[in-house]
Design an enzyme around this catalytic site. Structure first.
Site, short mmCIF file in Angstrom:
data_model
loop_
_atom_site.label_atom_id
_atom_site.label_comp_id
_atom_site.label_asym_id
_atom_site.label_seq_id
_atom_site.Cartn_x
_atom_site.Cartn_y
_atom_site.Cartn_z
N HIS A 1 0.81 -1.22 0.00
CA HIS A 1 0.00 0.00 0.00
C HIS A 1 0.85 1.28 0.00
O HIS A 1 0.41 2.30 -0.50
CB HIS A 1 -0.91 0.02 1.23
N GLN B 1 0.13 -14.61 3.27
CA GLN B 1 -0.85 -13.88 4.08
C GLN B 1 -2.26 -14.40 3.81
O GLN B 1 -2.78 -14.31 2.70
CB GLN B 1 -0.77 -12.38 3.80
N GLU C 1 -5.97 -13.83 4.32
CA GLU C 1 -6.82 -12.70 4.67
C GLU C 1 -8.09 -12.64 3.82
O GLU C 1 -8.64 -11.56 3.58
CB GLU C 1 -6.04 -11.39 4.53
N ALA D 1 -7.80 -7.65 9.40
CA ALA D 1 -8.67 -6.60 8.85
C ALA D 1 -9.29 -7.03 7.53
O ALA D 1 -10.51 -6.93 7.33
CB ALA D 1 -7.89 -5.30 8.68
N ASP D 2 -8.47 -7.51 6.60
CA ASP D 2 -9.01 -7.95 5.31
C ASP D 2 -9.82 -9.23 5.46
O ASP D 2 -10.79 -9.44 4.72
CB ASP D 2 -7.88 -8.14 4.30
#
Length: 274
Positions: free
Chosen positions: A46, A150, A152, A176-177
């Site tokens: 990001h 990851q 997610e 979060a995701d």
């Protein structure tokens, strides 16, 4: 045993604590080291950090005795190779939704015969070629570099057993995701999200995987109870924002208190004069 696994072993059952850097800030990194954080997450999915800056951050973190993790945007050969040449301790890929993406990470991050990483002998990862035997150093690097997938999304959750079966890759859980994918955006403490996290941890442990995550203070206890190995507990932007908010609040309260005291003082004078 790679560098992450050695650090986990030395932690004797307690999670290693880390902080993330979302912009190129050597000062924050050095402060994090002085405060006692043991790992730095260099964000390249990001954030606008370049590979040159990432390599510098790896140098600084290593000099401060901290582990380094680079999260890249995807498993393209270009991204994996450049991240690997920066010489981090860990490379993490986001949204590892299937076995194919995880195997691609392994292919580009490991030298032959394990993978197909390009034979580049003068990078920071290989001590700029200042070694007696480059092929031997490459094989050592195959062992030292930790790779993380990851988890997610609900797609990754559905395939968690086969993803965890990929050899040489540990698991990073993105709460979060994961919460958003399960239909509860922003609700990382929702029972369905916590249940999913517990499932991921259970399956990962059954495959002998180490487990990394990142969360806010409200979720520290839950993840600690799950027995994770590395917890990224904050980041530079959150620390900057929180510090600014605390200073602004304290100053505003002091101004309000001073104004109130001034009003009371005037009132006492007026009553006395009357």
């Amino acid at each position: 045993m790679n560098r992450l696994h050695r650090a986990i072993e030395l932690a004797e059952g307690k999670p290693i604590l880390g902080a993330a850097v979302y912009f190129y800030d050597p000062i924050f990194l050095e402060m994090a080291a002085h405060l006692g954080f043991k790992a730095i997450w260099i964000e390249m999915e990001h954030a606008a950090i370049t590979f040159a800056e990432a390599a510098d951050l790896c140098r600084m973190a290593a000099g401060s005795g901290m582990l380094t993790m680079i999260r890249i945007a995807d498993t393209s050969r270009n991204n994996v190779l450049k991240a690997a040449e920066c010489g981090p301790d860990m490379i993490d890929i986001p949204m590892a939704d299937d076995v194919g993406s995880v195997e691609e990470l392994v292919r580009y991050a490991r030298f032959a015969p394990v993978g197909a990483r390009g034979f580049f002998s003068v990078s920071r990862a290989l001590k700029y070629g200042l070694v007696d035997d480059v092929p031997a150093e490459q094989q050592k690097l195959n062992e030292d570099l930790s790779l993380l997938a990851q988890i997610e999304s609900k797609e990754a959750l559905a395939r968690i057993d086969e993803i965890c079966a990929v050899e040489g890759v540990d698991i990073f859980i993105g709460p979060a995701d994961l919460a958003a994918s399960l239909g509860y955006p922003g609700q990382t403490s929702h029972p369905a999200v916590l249940e999913a996290a517990s499932t991921i941890v259970r399956v990962a442990r059954s495959h002998g995987k180490k487990i990394v995550t990142a969360c806010g203070a409200a979720d520290y206890i839950h993840w600690t109870r799950l027995g994770i190995d590395l917890l990224f507990a904050t980041n530079d932007i959150v620390c900057l924002r929180t510090g600014a908010q605390l200073a602004l609040k304290a100053a505003a309260e002091a101004i309000a208190q001073a104004a109130m005291e001034k009003v009371h003082s005037h009132h006492r004078v007026e009553v006395g004069e009357g």
